[in-house]
Write an enzyme that holds these catalytic residues in place. Structure first.
Site, PDB file in Angstrom:
ATOM      1  N   SER A 176      39.060  37.453  47.088  1.00 51.44           N
ATOM      2  CA  SER A 176      40.185  36.916  47.844  1.00 51.44           C
ATOM      3  C   SER A 176      40.054  37.387  49.290  1.00 51.44           C
ATOM      4  O   SER A 176      39.220  38.245  49.621  1.00 51.44           O
ATOM      5  CB  SER A 176      41.498  37.419  47.251  1.00 51.44           C
ATOM      6  OG  SER A 176      41.616  38.829  47.447  1.00 51.44           O
ATOM      7  N   GLY A 226      46.242  33.791  38.167  1.00 59.07           N
ATOM      8  CA  GLY A 226      45.118  33.154  37.493  1.00 59.07           C
ATOM      9  C   GLY A 226      44.374  32.118  38.310  1.00 59.07           C
ATOM     10  O   GLY A 226      43.366  31.572  37.841  1.00 59.07           O
ATOM     11  N   ALA A 227      44.836  31.838  39.530  1.00 61.86           N
ATOM     12  CA  ALA A 227      44.162  30.823  40.341  1.00 61.86           C
ATOM     13  C   ALA A 227      42.718  31.213  40.637  1.00 61.86           C
ATOM     14  O   ALA A 227      41.804  30.378  40.540  1.00 61.86           O
ATOM     15  CB  ALA A 227      44.926  30.607  41.647  1.00 61.86           C
ATOM     16  N   GLY A 228      42.498  32.475  40.975  1.00 57.11           N
ATOM     17  CA  GLY A 228      41.143  32.934  41.257  1.00 57.11           C
ATOM     18  C   GLY A 228      40.249  32.882  40.030  1.00 57.11           C
ATOM     19  O   GLY A 228      39.047  32.610  40.135  1.00 57.11           O
ATOM     20  N   ASP A 229      40.834  33.132  38.857  1.00 60.24           N
ATOM     21  CA  ASP A 229      40.060  33.084  37.617  1.00 60.24           C
ATOM     22  C   ASP A 229      39.606  31.656  37.325  1.00 60.24           C
ATOM     23  O   ASP A 229      38.447  31.416  36.976  1.00 60.24           O
ATOM     24  CB  ASP A 229      40.896  33.602  36.448  1.00 60.24           C
ATOM     25  CG  ASP A 229      41.437  34.998  36.694  1.00 60.24           C
ATOM     26  OD1 ASP A 229      40.712  35.816  37.279  1.00 60.24           O
ATOM     27  OD2 ASP A 229      42.597  35.259  36.313  1.00 60.24           O
ATOM     28  N   ASN A 253      37.786  24.837  43.737  1.00 56.40           N
ATOM     29  CA  ASN A 253      39.091  24.666  44.385  1.00 56.40           C
ATOM     30  C   ASN A 253      40.011  23.785  43.542  1.00 56.40           C
ATOM     31  O   ASN A 253      41.224  24.025  43.479  1.00 56.40           O
ATOM     32  CB  ASN A 253      38.910  24.037  45.775  1.00 56.40           C
ATOM     33  CG  ASN A 253      38.516  25.047  46.829  1.00 56.40           C
ATOM     34  OD1 ASN A 253      38.697  26.237  46.661  1.00 56.40           O
ATOM     35  ND2 ASN A 253      37.957  24.553  47.929  1.00 56.40           N
TER      36      ASN A 253
END
Length: 278
Positions: A176, A226-229, A253
């Site tokens: 991030s 959880g967006a990064g996962d 993305n």
């Protein structure tokens, strides 16, 4: 997983128990952990994968995961309490699982993901993954996270961790913006591909030669957990398809955007999956 010797993707990281704020001022108790979110992407996309994780005796979600964790007697499952009331998300940990030892890595894989949530993938396990997989992708949160006296999560400098010496074993490191500030970006990109997620601004892919800016998919955010996962899983899906990095990032993305529209582990509609770059 008995009898299996290989898979396309090996996911290494612990499930956890998330306590997330609800819209009415209360809290939602739910399955969490990078392994859960990443598996939701691979299940939806039909990717052959396996999960290696451990949990405590209090793990309450065995019926919700295809690959249950190995239960370590006398321990608790990692538990995160998320606070979104401030300008930046604040995470606290009030229980922490055991680490995943290298002997738990028994699979060969095309790609292995080191997706620890709280340091449960130690350096020796990461090295073992690099021996069993063609490529290793890692999430910086599992390399950098530490706790203060109140259980709040903060990021160590990458060079102050034993993982700094292992960057050459990684194909991709995802971070991030906050995590990227805890590392020497130029030193990292000289050794591996660094992908920095920027929320609504998309992401930046940095290699030793190139810098690629990839825009986001506009959605209404409900919960960023959880967006990064899901982003990392989407990037992996692109690599499995032998796509170029920019297209992998575009797909990543898209999956990250789908994650923020729901609370908890998302239900994904792959019929809406973008096949061609925009």
């Amino acid at each position: 997983m008995s009898g299996r010797a290989s898979c396309d993707v090996l996911v290494v990281g612990n499930y956890c128990h998330d306590v997330l704020p609800s819209g009415g001022g209360g809290a939602v108790h739910t399955l969490g952990g990078s392994a859960a979110y990443i598996s939701s992407v691979f299940d939806a996309a039909g990717v052959d994968h396996a999960v290696v994780s451990v949990a405590g005796e209090d793990f309450a979600y065995a019926d919700r995961v295809r690959y249950p964790p190995r239960i370590v007697p006398g321990t608790r499952t990692t538990r995160f309490l998320a606070d979104f009331s401030q300008a930046e998300r604040v995470l606290r940990v009030d229980a922490r699982s055991a680490s995943i030892p290298p002997e738990d890595i028994r699979f060969d894989a095309r790609v292995a993901l080191a997706c620890g949530v709280m340091g449960e993938v130690p350096p020796e396990t990461l090295l073992r993954m690099s021996q069993r997989a063609q490529h290793v992708l890692a999430d910086a949160q599992g390399l950098l996270r530490s706790l203060d006296d109140q259980g709040r999560v903060w990021n160590q400098r990458l060079e102050d961790t034993p993982f700094a010496a292992l960057l050459g074993h990684l194909h991709v490191l995802k971070a991030s913006e906050d995590e990227a500030r805890a590392m020497d970006v130029d030193a990292v990109r000289a050794q591996t591909c660094l992908v920095v997620t920027r929320g609504a601004k998309g992401c930046t892919v940095l290699t030793s030669r190139d810098t690629l800016q990839v825009p986001s998919w506009p959605v209404k955010e409900v919960d960023p957990t959880g967006a990064g996962d899901c982003f990392l899983a989407g990037f992996t899906l692109g690599l499995l398809r032998a796509w170029p990095l920019a297209r992998c990032a575009e797909l990543a993305n898209w999956f990250g955007a789908q994650a923020v529209t729901q609370v908890g582990v998302p239900r994904l509609e792959v019929t809406r999956l973008p096949v061609e770059p925009r």
